[in-house]
Design a protein around this motif. Sequence first.
Motif, PDB file in Angstrom:
ATOM      1  N   ARG A  76     -13.651   6.261  -0.397  1.00 16.18           N
ATOM      2  CA  ARG A  76     -14.339   5.616  -1.525  1.00 16.18           C
ATOM      3  C   ARG A  76     -14.263   6.495  -2.769  1.00 16.18           C
ATOM      4  O   ARG A  76     -14.033   5.994  -3.869  1.00 16.18           O
ATOM      5  N   LYS A  77     -14.454   7.795  -2.609  1.00 18.43           N
ATOM      6  CA  LYS A  77     -14.387   8.699  -3.759  1.00 18.43           C
ATOM      7  C   LYS A  77     -13.025   8.615  -4.453  1.00 18.43           C
ATOM      8  O   LYS A  77     -12.949   8.583  -5.682  1.00 18.43           O
ATOM      9  N   ARG A  78     -11.938   8.580  -3.662  1.00 21.47           N
ATOM     10  CA  ARG A  78     -10.592   8.453  -4.247  1.00 21.47           C
ATOM     11  C   ARG A  78     -10.438   7.126  -4.975  1.00 21.47           C
ATOM     12  O   ARG A  78      -9.873   7.075  -6.076  1.00 21.47           O
ATOM     13  N   MET A  79     -10.958   6.057  -4.379  1.00 24.67           N
ATOM     14  CA  MET A  79     -10.848   4.735  -5.014  1.00 24.67           C
ATOM     15  C   MET A  79     -11.657   4.695  -6.320  1.00 24.67           C
ATOM     16  O   MET A  79     -11.210   4.114  -7.314  1.00 24.67           O
ATOM     17  N   ILE A  80     -12.829   5.284  -6.325  1.00 25.36           N
ATOM     18  CA  ILE A  80     -13.661   5.324  -7.537  1.00 25.36           C
ATOM     19  C   ILE A  80     -12.966   6.143  -8.618  1.00 25.36           C
ATOM     20  O   ILE A  80     -12.945   5.755  -9.788  1.00 25.36           O
ATOM     21  N   GLU A  81     -12.370   7.267  -8.232  1.00 24.14           N
ATOM     22  CA  GLU A  81     -11.632   8.086  -9.196  1.00 24.14           C
ATOM     23  C   GLU A  81     -10.508   7.285  -9.841  1.00 24.14           C
ATOM     24  O   GLU A  81     -10.305   7.350 -11.048  1.00 24.14           O
ATOM     25  N   ARG A  82      -9.781   6.544  -9.017  1.00 24.50           N
ATOM     26  CA  ARG A  82      -8.675   5.725  -9.538  1.00 24.50           C
ATOM     27  C   ARG A  82      -9.165   4.667 -10.509  1.00 24.50           C
ATOM     28  O   ARG A  82      -8.493   4.342 -11.491  1.00 24.50           O
ATOM     29  N   ALA A  83     -10.336   4.095 -10.236  1.00 24.98           N
ATOM     30  CA  ALA A  83     -10.845   2.997 -11.063  1.00 24.98           C
ATOM     31  C   ALA A  83     -11.711   3.465 -12.221  1.00 24.98           C
ATOM     32  O   ALA A  83     -12.053   2.666 -13.085  1.00 24.98           O
ATOM     33  N   SER A  84     -12.050   4.739 -12.261  1.00 25.57           N
ATOM     34  CA  SER A  84     -12.979   5.209 -13.297  1.00 25.57           C
ATOM     35  C   SER A  84     -12.536   4.909 -14.735  1.00 25.57           C
ATOM     36  O   SER A  84     -13.392   4.716 -15.596  1.00 25.57           O
ATOM     37  N   PRO A  85     -11.248   4.817 -15.055  1.00 27.81           N
ATOM     38  CA  PRO A  85     -10.882   4.430 -16.427  1.00 27.81           C
ATOM     39  C   PRO A  85     -11.211   2.964 -16.751  1.00 27.81           C
ATOM     40  O   PRO A  85     -11.130   2.555 -17.905  1.00 27.81           O
ATOM     41  N   LEU A  86     -11.618   2.192 -15.747  1.00 25.00           N
ATOM     42  CA  LEU A  86     -11.868   0.764 -15.955  1.00 25.00           C
ATOM     43  C   LEU A  86     -13.324   0.441 -16.263  1.00 25.00           C
ATOM     44  O   LEU A  86     -13.622  -0.631 -16.776  1.00 25.00           O
ATOM     45  N   PHE A  87     -14.233   1.357 -15.931  1.00 23.37           N
ATOM     46  CA  PHE A  87     -15.649   1.073 -16.150  1.00 23.37           C
ATOM     47  C   PHE A  87     -16.381   2.306 -16.664  1.00 23.37           C
ATOM     48  O   PHE A  87     -15.859   3.410 -16.617  1.00 23.37           O
TER      49      PHE A  87
END
Length: 182
Positions: A76-87
């Motif tokens: 989950r941490k990796r997925m959140i890092e990947r998506a952090s530029p979106l929100f």
Amino acid sequence: MENQGASVVITHHILDNKQLEYDQWLAEIVPLTKHAKGFIDLQIIRPIPKLTFVYTVIIRFDTVDNLKIWMESDTRKRMIERASPLFRKDRYQIRSGLEFLFETPEQASKIPRRWKQYLVTWSAIYPLSLIMPMILLPVLRYFHIPQNRLSDGLLISGCIVFLMVYLVMPNYTKLIRKWLNK
């Protein structure tokens, strides 16, 4: 508390013109979430197009521990890092029941006593459980949809839950806020 199951309410305020990318990211993270130990179900509440930009994701697990394991997992941490530029921010709150139905933004830390939650929920569901069949069943029969206890019950309960989460509880809890938080 652990045996009661647990819910997490996640909110993501999506940046302008990033909704499509966020939806693609959701399509990747949802299957990963579903395969996490103790996963029960999830619900995604999407923003209203051109009006709001907040996604709310409600995920239920069988125990608080299993939920925490998923929320703190490397995946989950990796997925959140990947998506952090979106929100703007990854905000979430873990609850052991339906407390999020009683929560208002200004009183996020104060949750009513369980017996009050019980009474309020019961007093809201009871009239809906009487009214919804009287409204929905004639409509179903009018459209020649055959009587079936399972599908009728599924539709009625789905409508009741929808009304409870989106319409009844937010307004009802505002109305009785003083008593709830006494």
